[in-house]
Design an enzyme around this catalytic site. Structure first.
Site, PDB file in Angstrom:
ATOM      1  N   ASP A 406       0.774  -1.240   0.000  1.00 60.06           N
ATOM      2  CA  ASP A 406       0.000   0.000   0.000  1.00 60.06           C
ATOM      3  C   ASP A 406       0.809   1.296   0.000  1.00 60.06           C
ATOM      4  OD1 ASP A 406      -2.640  -0.732  -0.383  1.00 60.06           O
ATOM      5  OD2 ASP A 406      -3.024  -1.096   1.732  1.00 60.06           O
ATOM      6  N   TYR A 487     -10.455   0.277   1.929  1.00 59.65           N
ATOM      7  CA  TYR A 487     -10.264   0.181   3.381  1.00 59.65           C
ATOM      8  C   TYR A 487      -9.903   1.516   4.013  1.00 59.65           C
ATOM      9  CZ  TYR A 487     -10.303  -4.831   4.443  1.00 59.65           C
ATOM     10  OH  TYR A 487     -10.673  -6.116   4.684  1.00 59.65           O
ATOM     11  N   HIS A 537      -3.539  -9.103   6.544  1.00 59.43           N
ATOM     12  CA  HIS A 537      -3.018  -7.740   6.625  1.00 59.43           C
ATOM     13  C   HIS A 537      -1.728  -7.795   7.420  1.00 59.43           C
ATOM     14  CE1 HIS A 537      -6.736  -5.664   5.376  1.00 59.43           C
ATOM     15  NE2 HIS A 537      -7.385  -6.593   6.046  1.00 59.43           N
ATOM     16  N   LEU A 545      14.380   2.657  19.168  1.00 57.25           N
ATOM     17  CA  LEU A 545      14.441   2.958  20.600  1.00 57.25           C
ATOM     18  C   LEU A 545      15.847   3.408  20.983  1.00 57.25           C
ATOM     19  CD1 LEU A 545      12.415  -0.124  21.733  1.00 57.25           C
ATOM     20  CD2 LEU A 545      11.956   2.146  22.633  1.00 57.25           C
ATOM     21  N   ASP A 546      15.920   4.402  21.827  1.00 56.35           N
ATOM     22  CA  ASP A 546      17.206   4.842  22.393  1.00 56.35           C
ATOM     23  C   ASP A 546      17.003   4.907  23.898  1.00 56.35           C
ATOM     24  OD1 ASP A 546      18.370   5.099  19.927  1.00 56.35           O
ATOM     25  OD2 ASP A 546      18.209   7.280  19.833  1.00 56.35           O
ATOM     26  N   GLU A 685      25.393  -8.702  11.839  1.00 57.31           N
ATOM     27  CA  GLU A 685      26.056  -7.670  12.635  1.00 57.31           C
ATOM     28  C   GLU A 685      25.794  -7.854  14.128  1.00 57.31           C
ATOM     29  OE1 GLU A 685      26.442  -3.717  10.002  1.00 57.31           O
ATOM     30  OE2 GLU A 685      24.494  -4.679  10.014  1.00 57.31           O
ATOM     31  N   HIS A 702      -7.646 -12.010   8.032  1.00 59.09           N
ATOM     32  CA  HIS A 702      -9.026 -11.549   7.854  1.00 59.09           C
ATOM     33  C   HIS A 702      -9.799 -12.511   6.957  1.00 59.09           C
ATOM     34  CE1 HIS A 702     -11.738  -7.778   7.050  1.00 59.09           C
ATOM     35  NE2 HIS A 702     -12.376  -8.768   7.649  1.00 59.09           N
TER      36      HIS A 702
HETATM   37 CU   LIG Z   1      -9.287  -7.131   5.604  1.00 53.68          CU
END
Ligand SMILES: [Cu+2]
Ligand SMILES: *[C@@H]1O[C@H](CO)[C@@H](O)[C@H](O)[C@H]1NC(C)=O
Ligand SMILES: *[C@@H]1O[C@H](CO)[C@@H](O)[C@H](O)[C@H]1NC(C)=O
Ligand SMILES: *[C@@H]1O[C@H](CO)[C@@H](O)[C@H](O)[C@H]1NC(C)=O
Ligand SMILES: *[C@@H]1O[C@H](CO)[C@@H](O)[C@H](O)[C@H]1NC(C)=O
Ligand SMILES: *[C@@H]1O[C@H](CO)[C@@H](O)[C@H](O)[C@H]1NC(C)=O
Ligand SMILES: *[C@@H]1O[C@H](CO)[C@@H](O)[C@H](O)[C@H]1NC(C)=O
Ligand SMILES: *[C@@H]1O[C@H](CO)[C@@H](O)[C@H](O)[C@H]1NC(C)=O
Ligand SMILES: *[C@@H]1O[C@H](CO)[C@@H](O)[C@H](O)[C@H]1NC(C)=O
Ligand SMILES: *[C@@H]1O[C@H](CO)[C@@H](O)[C@H](O)[C@H]1NC(C)=O
Ligand SMILES: *[C@@H]1O[C@H](CO)[C@@H](O)[C@H](O)[C@H]1NC(C)=O
Ligand SMILES: *[C@@H]1O[C@H](CO)[C@@H](O)[C@H](O)[C@H]1NC(C)=O
Length: 804
Positions: A406, A487, A537, A545-546, A685, A702
């Protein structure tokens, strides 16, 4: 009319007369929208600022501590980039408004995010402000082998003499050439070709579907298929017939007709295209002659039509018997004493409680948060959507061939104005959102809302024989909604009083459905002639994050069963233990949530231990719905190398300037050769005390049932992930809230309650004027667009007005 070009980047399923569910059908656009005159009148209303939603005067203001270096490009910056590119004669660009399928033109323009290390050095006063660069999709179609290439352009400064452009190689996992072939540059002409094929089968189509072929919309798979035919790679497009609603309802995706065509659209010369076959009732016919011959034979089997183009069955309006007391107004949210948050609307900077953060907005994936601080310390450098897949399956080739990526359509273009009182409380702070594509800057007013609300449940309570205490459960939300075709995806970023930050996505809108015949293994029959088309989906989010700096480690604390013989026991005791481990290497960076949730995943800083010797950190965990899931299909015949971020629930990588995104909006042009192949980020790494990025998936398996008719509802179609302080502080910070109460009582006393402690809060008093906060829904406006090339800042709003 080259609508394909002026609306969006050209697409597999996108053609003037071939609306895909992933764009707003153009027929629908004309059919359902007010006349342009009315829209003009509404724009005038907006200009005098009568839209209540845009009234931010009541918002408490604050000045951002520093410039928002992540802010989306301004219209002037985007215009400068376009002007610069048009000055480069070697690019041979045509103004987007004049471009045709054989022109080179400028597509999406967005900020090329500054490198994190440069930004942090600047914030710390160790370096100057990072320069602004744009990333631009250039479509090269004046050639037999059309392609697109992403360029980085800049620095964008008032003096453009030092501006340059070059391929944006750091935005790709490819080595060297980052050009992406476009096999669908001639989508409009392909549609004309399809129409010619239909006219040759007109009688059969009319007999099977009950109306002339021209009454239907014809569109299909996304992405296009590549098929080896006689050692030659061919580009194939399977399309199906879809009924067109004759009423206001936008339910075309509920009207699949069960008739399909396969087109070979290889090469740019329509003479090379051919109709390959037809499919009806699960039987495949090689060519129109075979199809017509079968149709005329007496044994030809036909199936129930999926009718109802005028159907109230598919409209979302109120119907059915009245519910008791339902005409009374339901509970509503009000702000009795004003907003408890502060916004710098220009810098797009927000402060609430002990949280603060900056907002950015992109064409591809919409809202993004940067530099989220809690109690003055950065917790998250970046948080936002990376990609959203919707992968279908089915007995027919169109459902089987649908694997929507999308970001290609973009979440920015479809983040329309929010509805106060429905999408967000009417007291929310509403912000505009602007994106730049095809030389047009579009601003959706009030596309982002910010509000505090009561969760309807306290965050804390306790009762004893002597007292009862409780604290209001308050949450601060930033929300945007993108209607990507059928949607409506609603995105929330929630900030809680205990220091938790939650990401939630909810889906509503119309499902994309399938014709019922032979589809039992792929969904339920949900209406006459209609099957819900099962699909997955998978929405990937990046969270950088730090925790007390950038040197962090991902740790797993497993809850394991154990048999232990203790000194104090004579027999082995069956019990459980906490087993700690570090994820040391990217080879172990792909994770799923443990069986029975017997594992806690944290990002900690081993160099920042608390006084008890525990490293301080934040935990990440699913908070609602399908947050632990990923795609069922591991090697999709539609997505190939473009699904690397969707085969596990959670990933951790070492952060790099060249590994900025999990996907790319142009991957679906050629999913075997994606511009960003996420799986390439995993190259062994070291991850211990490094700058880490987590990538998590939200989503839903779904399988639509009758309750998805007419629209999918949010109760079950939602998914959330939360990060929470974990040994980060010494106790629960929600104790700082004044919004709590303690009643001391003694049941033996005549006055049972002896003391009511309110800690500085009070119950608001007086009457509240509900009329004063009523929303004027006639002031709703879609977007306003600014022509950029040539760009006239004195007349920014004088063209291309539409509601979408
Ligand atoms: Cu759906
Ligand atoms: C905006 O809000 C302020 C404060 O409530 C109010 O005085 C003003 O009339 C509002 N403006 C509009 C255009 O609604
Ligand atoms: C492009 O060229 C025109 C005409 O020479 C000039 O006015 C304009 O400033 C140039 N644009 C940029 C961004 O350099
Ligand atoms: C430049 O683009 C035009 C179409 O806009 C095309 O006709 C022409 O061949 C192109 N020139 C070059 C050198 O590619
Ligand atoms: C939002 O956009 C409208 C035009 O669409 C403009 O009038 C208004 O000033 C903008 N508001 C903010 C806060 O930028
Ligand atoms: C274990 O069993 C022995 C022998 O029955 C007994 O003497 C001892 O007290 C027991 N120890 C504990 C810790 O129960
Ligand atoms: C995890 O890594 C830290 C930092 O190197 C180290 O101190 C700690 O002992 C490790 N923990 C485990 C369980 O290996
Ligand atoms: C994925 O599918 C392709 C064919 O579509 C096949 O060539 C390849 O081996 C498969 N890979 C895996 C890992 O199953
Ligand atoms: C950001 O980092 C990448 C990779 O190191 C580098 O190629 C690029 O030039 C950097 N960008 C800027 C603006 O410094
Ligand atoms: C409860 O009230 C009774 C009657 O006044 C009193 O005797 C008693 O001491 C009180 N208990 C406490 C814990 O205050
Ligand atoms: C309530 O608000 C409405 C709309 O702003 C106003 O017309 C009305 O006079 C107010 N009523 C009171 C009692 O203040
Ligand atoms: C639109 O803008 C152009 C310049 O960009 C100007 O010449 C024209 O008069 C404007 N039209 C209207 C209706 O404002």
């Amino acid at each position: 009319m080259r609508t394909t070009i002026s609306l969006l980047i050209a697409s597999a399923a996108l053609a003037l007369a071939a609306p895909s569910p992933k764009i707003l059908p153009l027929k629908g656009l004309i059919r359902n929208r007010p006349a342009p005159e009315d829209l003009l009148a509404q724009i005038e209303i907006l200009k005098v600022a009568s839209l209540a939603a845009e009234n931010t005067t009541e918002t408490e203001t604050i000045t951002a501590p520093y410039k928002n270096v992540w802010a989306s490009l301004t219209t002037a910056e985007a215009a400068q980039v376009v002007s610069f590119l048009h000055n480069q004669t070697d690019l041979n660009l045509t103004a987007a408004a004049d471009a045709d399928t054989w022109s080179n033109w400028v597509g999406a323009i967005d900020l090329a995010p500054p490198n994190k290390t440069d930004v942090l050095d600047w914030i710390d006063g160790k370096a100057s402000e990072p320069p602004r660069f744009a990333k631009v999709i250039l479509q090269f179609q004046a050639t037999d082998e059309p392609y697109l290439e992403e360029m980085i352009v800049g620095p964008i400064e008032s003096d453009s003499s030092s501006m340059t452009y070059r391929p944006y190689t750091e935005g790709s996992t490819r080595i060297g050439n980052i050009r992406q072939r476009n096999y669908d540059a001639d989508a409009d002409v392909v549609y004309e070709f399809i129409e010619k094929q239909c006219s040759q089968a007109a009688t059969a189509i009319k007999s099977l579907l009950g109306a002339d072929w021209s009454e239907f919309d014809i569109w299909g798979i996304d992405p296009l298929w590549h098929e080896e035919v006689d050692n030659d790679e061919r580009v194939m497009y399977w399309v199906g017939f879809w009924g067109v609603p004759t009423t206001l309802g936008d339910f075309e995706t509920l009207l699949p007709q069960g008739l399909y065509m396969k087109i070979d659209q290889t090469s740019r010369d329509p003479k090379n295209w051919k109709l390959v076959g037809w499919l009806y009732g699960g039987v495949y016919y090689r060519g129109t002659a075979a199809f017509l011959a079968a149709f005329e034979s007496p044994t030809f089997e036909t199936y129930t039509r999926n009718e109802g183009v005028d159907g109230s069955w598919a409209m979302t309006d109120n119907k059915g018997s009245a519910l008791p007391l339902d005409s009374r107004a339901p509970p509503m949210q009000i702000l009795p004493e004003g907003k408890r948050w502060k916004v710098d609307a220009d810098a797009k900077f927000v402060a609430y409680g002990d949280f603060e953060y900056f907002i950015s907005f992109t064409r591809d994936t919409g809202v993004r948060l940067f530099d989220i601080k809690y109690k003055g310390e950065r917790i998250i450098y970046e948080l936002g959507l990376q990609e959203a897949l919707a992968h279908y399956s089915g007995a027919d080739p169109v459902q089987s061939g649908t694997g929507y990526v999308d970001s290609y359509y973009g979440f920015g273009p479809y983040a329309f104005e929010l509805l106060p009182g429905f999408d967000c409380p009417s007291y929310a702070t509403f912000l505009n959102a602007t994106f730049h594509a095809n030389e047009i800057s579009t601003t959706h007013p009030a596309a982002i809302c910010l509000f505090e609300s009561d969760m309807g449940t306290p965050i804390q309570r306790h009762a004893s024989s002597a007292y009862v205490s409780a604290t209001k459960g308050l949450v601060f939300t930033m929300r945007s909604v993108s209607t990507v075709g059928n949607y409506d995806y609603s995105f929330d970023y929630n900030f809680y009083q205990d220091g938790s930050i939650e990401t939630v996505v909810r889906a509503s809108g119309y499902i994309q459905s399938a014709y019922y015949a032979k589809n039992e293994d792929y969904g339920y029959q949900i209406h006459d002639g209609l099957s819900g088309s099962m699909h997955d989906h998978s929405l990937n989010f990046k969270v950088d994050l730090d925790i007390l700096g950038t040197k962090n480690t991902l740790v797993k604390h497993e809850i394991v069963k154990a048999d232990v013989l203790y000194d104090w026991s004579n027999t082995t005791r069956s019990t459980m233990k906490l087993e700690r481990s570090n994820v040391t290497n990217e080879d172990d960076g792909k994770m799923n949530w443990a069986h029975n949730a017997q594992q806690m995943i944290m990002v900690v800083n081993h160099d920042e231990k608390n006084k008890f010797g525990e490293p301080r950190g934040y935990r990440i965990m699913p908070s609602r719905g399908g947050a632990g899931m990923h795609l069922t299909i591991t090697n999709s015949s539609n997505l190939f190398n473009s699904q690397g971020f969707a085969d596990h629930a959670l990933y951790v990588t070492k952060r790099k300037d060249t590994e900025n995104a999990a996907s790319h909006s142009c991957n679906s042009y050629d999913p075997r050769n994606p511009i960003v192949d996420f799986s390439k980020y995993f190259d062994g790494e070291d991850l211990v005390q490094e700058d880490l990025v987590l990538w998590f998936n939200l989503g839903m398996h779904h399988v639509p049932h009758t309750g998805d008719i007419p629209n999918t509802v949010h109760t079950t179609a939602q998914s959330g992930m939360i990060i929470s302080p974990h040994n980060y502080l010494y106790s629960d910070p929600s104790r700082q809230s004044k919004q709590m109460i303690r009643l001391d009582y003694n049941s033996s006393d005549s006055e049972i309650v002896s003391t009511v402690k309110t800690f500085g809060s009070s119950q608001p008093e007086g009457s509240f004027n509900l009329s004063a906060i009523a929303t004027d829904y006639y002031a709703y406006v879609g977007d306003s667009a600014t022509r950029k090339f040539p760009y006239d800042p004195l007349h920014p709003y004088n063209e291309t007005i539409s509601i979408v």
